[in-house]
Design a protein around this motif. Sequence first.
Motif, PDB file in Angstrom:
ATOM      1  N   ASN A   1       0.839  -1.204   0.000  1.00  0.00           N
ATOM      2  CA  ASN A   1       0.000   0.000   0.000  1.00  0.00           C
ATOM      3  C   ASN A   1       0.870   1.249   0.000  1.00  0.00           C
ATOM      4  N   GLY A   2       0.478   2.216  -0.812  1.00  0.00           N
ATOM      5  CA  GLY A   2       1.194   3.482  -0.832  1.00  0.00           C
ATOM      6  C   GLY A   2       2.512   3.429  -1.580  1.00  0.00           C
ATOM      7  N   ALA A   3       2.747   2.338  -2.313  1.00  0.00           N
ATOM      8  CA  ALA A   3       4.032   2.178  -3.007  1.00  0.00           C
ATOM      9  C   ALA A   3       4.172   3.126  -4.190  1.00  0.00           C
ATOM     10  N   GLY A   4       3.027   3.631  -4.697  1.00  0.00           N
ATOM     11  CA  GLY A   4       3.097   4.558  -5.832  1.00  0.00           C
ATOM     12  C   GLY A   4       2.518   3.990  -7.117  1.00  0.00           C
ATOM     13  N   LYS A   5       1.878   2.840  -7.037  1.00  0.00           N
ATOM     14  CA  LYS A   5       1.360   2.163  -8.243  1.00  0.00           C
ATOM     15  C   LYS A   5       0.289   3.014  -8.941  1.00  0.00           C
ATOM     16  N   THR A   6      -0.690   3.478  -8.155  1.00  0.00           N
ATOM     17  CA  THR A   6      -1.777   4.267  -8.739  1.00  0.00           C
ATOM     18  C   THR A   6      -1.245   5.587  -9.280  1.00  0.00           C
TER      19      THR A   6
ATOM     20  N   LYS B   1      -3.454  12.189 -15.716  1.00  0.00           N
ATOM     21  CA  LYS B   1      -4.178  12.764 -14.567  1.00  0.00           C
ATOM     22  C   LYS B   1      -3.232  13.638 -13.747  1.00  0.00           C
ATOM     23  N   HIS B   2      -1.985  13.161 -13.624  1.00  0.00           N
ATOM     24  CA  HIS B   2      -0.944  13.969 -12.984  1.00  0.00           C
ATOM     25  C   HIS B   2       0.162  14.278 -13.984  1.00  0.00           C
ATOM     26  N   ALA B   3       0.772  15.441 -13.833  1.00  0.00           N
ATOM     27  CA  ALA B   3       1.967  15.756 -14.628  1.00  0.00           C
ATOM     28  C   ALA B   3       3.184  15.358 -13.807  1.00  0.00           C
TER      29      ALA B   3
HETATM   30  N1  LIG Z   1      -3.318  13.368  -5.113  1.00  0.00           N
HETATM   31  C1  LIG Z   1      -2.508  13.081  -4.078  1.00  0.00           C
HETATM   32  N2  LIG Z   1      -2.168  14.035  -3.182  1.00  0.00           N
HETATM   33  C2  LIG Z   1      -1.352  13.766  -2.153  1.00  0.00           C
HETATM   34  N3  LIG Z   1      -0.794  12.560  -1.912  1.00  0.00           N
HETATM   35  C3  LIG Z   1      -1.101  11.573  -2.767  1.00  0.00           C
HETATM   36  C4  LIG Z   1      -1.977  11.776  -3.887  1.00  0.00           C
HETATM   37  N4  LIG Z   1      -2.088  10.589  -4.559  1.00  0.00           N
HETATM   38  C5  LIG Z   1      -1.331   9.700  -3.876  1.00  0.00           C
HETATM   39  N5  LIG Z   1      -0.736  10.268  -2.819  1.00  0.00           N
HETATM   40  C6  LIG Z   1       0.188   9.622  -1.886  1.00  0.00           C
HETATM   41  O1  LIG Z   1       1.210   9.037  -2.655  1.00  0.00           O
HETATM   42  C7  LIG Z   1       1.624   7.793  -2.100  1.00  0.00           C
HETATM   43  C8  LIG Z   1       1.465   6.714  -3.141  1.00  0.00           C
HETATM   44  O2  LIG Z   1       0.069   6.476  -3.331  1.00  0.00           O
HETATM   45  P1  LIG Z   1      -0.496   5.524  -4.458  1.00  0.00           P
HETATM   46  O3  LIG Z   1      -1.979   5.619  -4.385  1.00  0.00           O
HETATM   47  O4  LIG Z   1       0.154   5.811  -5.741  1.00  0.00           O
HETATM   48  O5  LIG Z   1      -0.015   4.093  -3.917  1.00  0.00           O
HETATM   49  P2  LIG Z   1      -0.491   2.654  -4.346  1.00  0.00           P
HETATM   50  O6  LIG Z   1       0.734   1.843  -4.511  1.00  0.00           O
HETATM   51  O7  LIG Z   1      -1.406   2.742  -5.510  1.00  0.00           O
HETATM   52  O8  LIG Z   1      -1.291   2.180  -3.060  1.00  0.00           O
HETATM   53  P3  LIG Z   1      -2.602   1.257  -2.927  1.00  0.00           P
HETATM   54  O9  LIG Z   1      -2.162  -0.129  -3.227  1.00  0.00           O
HETATM   55  O10 LIG Z   1      -2.977   1.450  -1.501  1.00  0.00           O
HETATM   56  O11 LIG Z   1      -3.618   1.799  -3.882  1.00  0.00           O
HETATM   57  C9  LIG Z   1       0.753   7.575  -0.872  1.00  0.00           C
HETATM   58  O12 LIG Z   1       1.488   7.995   0.269  1.00  0.00           O
HETATM   59  C10 LIG Z   1      -0.438   8.470  -1.109  1.00  0.00           C
HETATM   60  O13 LIG Z   1      -1.025   8.908   0.085  1.00  0.00           O
END
Ligand SMILES: Nc1ncnc2c1ncn2[C@@H]1O[C@H](COP(=O)(O)OP(=O)(O)OP(=O)(O)O)[C@@H](O)[C@H]1O
Length: 266
Positions: free
Chosen positions: A53-58, A67-69
């Motif tokens: 979780n929170g690794a940065g995948k999304t 969606k993001h630059a």
């Molecule tokens: N729009 C945003 N504004 C601020 N912080 C963000 C934003 N999007 C993501 N984050 C932060 O960036 C980090 C990575 O989040 P991300 O959603 O990319 O992880 P993930 O690997 O997809 O996690 P998960 O498996 O829980 O979906 C997290 O600490 C999250 O809180």
Amino acid sequence: MTTSTTDAKAAEVEDGIVLETESLTKKFGALTAVDDVSLQIESGSITSIIGPNGAGKTTLFNLFTGKHAPTTGNIRFRGNEIGGEEPHDIVTSGIVRSFQITNFFDELTALENVRLATQARTTGFRPGDFVRHHGGIERPIEEARRVLEQVHLADVADRQAANLSYGQRRHLEIAISLAADPELLLMDEPTAGMSPEETRETVELITEIAADVTLVLIEHDMNIVMDISDRIAVMNKGSLLARGTPAEIQDDDRVQEAYLGGGSDE
Ligand SMILES: Nc1ncnc2c1ncn2[C@@H]1O[C@H](COP(=O)(O)OP(=O)(O)OP(=O)(O)O)[C@@H](O)[C@H]1O
């Protein structure tokens, strides 16, 4: 997508790399969500992105779709820089994301939903734009039927989306994505919430789709990841921790450590 179209597109991809990131970084204030990621996605492959979780995948997906630059770094799609481009332009260039949340009209049939998507591509008609009229719809309908067949929903083409099963609705999502004729399809947890039977059908569908489209998945189910991926990219705390074949990733001590130390998504 026809085989000849696919061949033509594949021929344009230099070195077989369809998408490439170079030192890609995304910061949200003090937080570095994606940290210096250099990654290559090979044409025709299935790549799974995994990580706690929170690794940065999304965030990585959000960078791919506009969606993001990027804060810094590059994203090249078929050799062209797309970092920071408008989402609509990125879709048009061939990168489409399939959402795990429902993204269609419940009151319309499966065919009508997919037809809106094929119509958007072939005539410029946008889903939701019911006022403007853009001429013939025979071709979009024909294409929509072909896409529904591809995702095994031809039998329920005339059923209202609201009356489809959960698994069928998820496949309808995939159909709508395919209707945009992507070269690269990003799928976010394609089997989330599915029964074992629906999961099996979806995994089968994903491998079928991969014959035509390069796929990048975010997937948490390690059995699926190990089963269908050609390549796995492991992220941890924003960084690309490892990349390799399923066998290579399974044997990687750093990956084991990150999952055991960082907690898994399960
Ligand atoms: N729009 C945003 N504004 C601020 N912080 C963000 C934003 N999007 C993501 N984050 C932060 O960036 C980090 C990575 O989040 P991300 O959603 O990319 O992880 P993930 O690997 O997809 O996690 P998960 O498996 O829980 O979906 C997290 O600490 C999250 O809180």
